[in-house]
Design a protein around this motif. Structure first.
Motif, PDB file in Angstrom:
ATOM      1  N   UNK A 115      64.870  65.680 -41.172  1.00  0.00           N
ATOM      2  CA  UNK A 115      65.824  66.575 -41.350  1.00  0.00           C
ATOM      3  C   UNK A 115      66.398  66.264 -42.964  1.00  0.00           C
ATOM      4  N   UNK A 116      66.212  67.494 -43.852  1.00  0.00           N
ATOM      5  CA  UNK A 116      66.817  66.849 -45.467  1.00  0.00           C
ATOM      6  C   UNK A 116      68.007  68.312 -46.051  1.00  0.00           C
TER       7      UNK A 116
ATOM      8  N   UNK B 116      75.595  66.476 -43.698  1.00  0.00           N
ATOM      9  CA  UNK B 116      75.671  66.592 -42.244  1.00  0.00           C
ATOM     10  C   UNK B 116      75.865  66.711 -40.786  1.00  0.00           C
ATOM     11  N   UNK B 117      76.771  67.949 -41.012  1.00  0.00           N
ATOM     12  CA  UNK B 117      76.081  68.761 -39.343  1.00  0.00           C
ATOM     13  C   UNK B 117      75.115  69.213 -39.729  1.00  0.00           C
ATOM     14  N   UNK B 118      74.767  69.835 -40.637  1.00  0.00           N
ATOM     15  CA  UNK B 118      73.631  70.861 -41.037  1.00  0.00           C
ATOM     16  C   UNK B 118      72.781  69.902 -40.663  1.00  0.00           C
ATOM     17  N   UNK B 119      72.371  68.360 -41.498  1.00  0.00           N
ATOM     18  CA  UNK B 119      71.697  67.475 -40.931  1.00  0.00           C
ATOM     19  C   UNK B 119      71.605  67.801 -39.936  1.00  0.00           C
ATOM     20  N   UNK B 120      72.268  67.279 -39.049  1.00  0.00           N
ATOM     21  CA  UNK B 120      72.455  66.680 -37.287  1.00  0.00           C
ATOM     22  C   UNK B 120      71.949  68.608 -36.606  1.00  0.00           C
TER      23      UNK B 120
ATOM     24  N   UNK C 251      77.889  76.686 -39.740  1.00  0.00           N
ATOM     25  CA  UNK C 251      78.591  77.732 -40.723  1.00  0.00           C
ATOM     26  C   UNK C 251      79.984  78.220 -40.892  1.00  0.00           C
ATOM     27  N   UNK C 252      79.759  79.405 -39.285  1.00  0.00           N
ATOM     28  CA  UNK C 252      81.237  79.962 -39.047  1.00  0.00           C
ATOM     29  C   UNK C 252      82.177  78.466 -38.638  1.00  0.00           C
TER      30      UNK C 252
END
Length: 345
Positions: free
Chosen positions: A207-208, A192-196, A147-148
């Motif tokens: 994951x969702x 997309x990045x957080x799900x990875x 997120x940063x």
């Protein structure tokens, strides 16, 4: 054939408003009948989920529910709550008493639509991010780093972990503008990045990530997310001592077509909200209940049927009810802080 659910929901909302106008809720607050508790009585037209909505209002006010008696058999809902403040004192502040009346009485809005109870409400202040995935050491630090890098400022967040699973509701803003993030391409990249990150190396559980421009009741949403993620399914290597587990039983009262759910466990704040939330989201209706939390061990007894009118019908269903209630009680055990402005339970 496509079905217009929004039209159906609007019709339901209008019907609820009509019933509400014909039978407005009545709230009576009594500080004389009990030596130690403020007694709140709520009478209203009955509907599925109303018990949770009333308990949610009292819980969000940080009131401690010491005892409760619930009856909603038929078209009318009658609840009696014995409550105190966080210090164990009666509620005497006129401002707080007035707020209780307004929140639960005839002028209240504590009967939200179905969309509001499970979805989001528009907000220009922040973007809400919902995450579910496999818990592991360092997971929250990785989410924070992503997120940063994406120039997102975390305003607040709440994260629950249970049975190797993790769920979080985060409110973020654009680092540059301080407002909600609305660009579709940027939101897709965040998802997309957080799900990875959430997937990690786990090949068996998914994951969702869900991004929305709005807010919802965070703790209710976390219960729904972890329930949908099946965190109640215990791992084969789960070594939790049976003595530490909540004592949850389900028996059928065949003469009345009720299933009787009994819970005995160590008392803690928001316990009643957690169990009522789970029964409601599992589509069970509480017809009667007796709650006693005046001792170190809490006692809860619910007389329930499924929303279709049937009691618990099989051993498999009974076991699932027990597992889901155990999970609802255990989810608040962890207490980890990552960001200075975040709440973790």
């Amino acid at each position: 054939m496509e079905y217009d659910f929004s039209s159906s929901w609007d019709m339901d909302d209008e019907y609820e408003k009509l019933i509400r106008r014909m039978n407005p809720p009545r709230v009576v607050i009594d500080n004389e009948v009990s030596k130690t508790n403020t007694v709140i009585r709520v009478d209203s037209a009955n509907k599925h989920g109303i018990l949770l909505e009333v308990v949610q209002v009292l819980t969000d006010m940080n009131l401690i529910i010491r005892k409760a008696y619930i009856s909603s058999d038929g078209g009318w809902f009658m609840d009696v709550f014995n409550v105190t403040d966080q210090d164990g004192n009666k509620i005497t502040d006129e401002g707080v008493l007035d707020y209780i009346n307004k929140s639960l009485g005839a002028d209240s809005s504590f009967l939200p639509s179905r969309r509001r109870s499970v979805g989001v409400e528009p907000s220009k202040d922040h973007t809400s991010i919902e995450l579910t995935g496999t818990d592991r050491p360092g997971l929250l630090s990785e989410v924070s780093a992503v997120l940063t890098d994406l120039k997102c400022n975390v305003v607040n967040a709440e994260v629950w972990t249970h049975n190797t699973r993790a769920a979080a509701v985060m409110h973020v803003t654009d680092e540059a503008t301080g407002s909600a993030i609305t660009d579709p391409e940027r939101l897709t990249k965040i998802k997309k990045l957080l799900c990875n990150v959430l997937k990690g190396s786990n090949k068996t559980r998914g994951a969702k990530t869900v991004v929305a421009l709005g807010v919802t009741h965070t703790e209710r949403r976390l219960h729904q997310m972890m329930f949908a993620d099946r965190d109640y399914e215990r791992c084969d290597d789960d070594t939790l001592d049976d003595k530490l587990r909540p004592n949850v039983t389900v028996v059928n009262w065949y003469d009345k077509d009720y299933s009787v759910v009994t819970i005995r466990c160590k008392d803690r704040p928001k316990l009643l909200f957690d169990t009522v939330c789970t029964l409601t989201d599992m589509q069970y209706v509480v017809f009667h209940a007796n709650i006693d939390a005046e001792r170190p061990e809490a006692y809860q007894e619910y007389y329930i049927r499924h929303i279709d009118g049937s009691p618990v019908n099989s051993e498999a269903e009974k076991e699932r009810v027990i597992q889901c209630l155990e999970a609802a009680i255990e989810r608040r055990v962890s207490d980890v802080r990552l960001f200075p402005n975040l709440r973790f339970n």
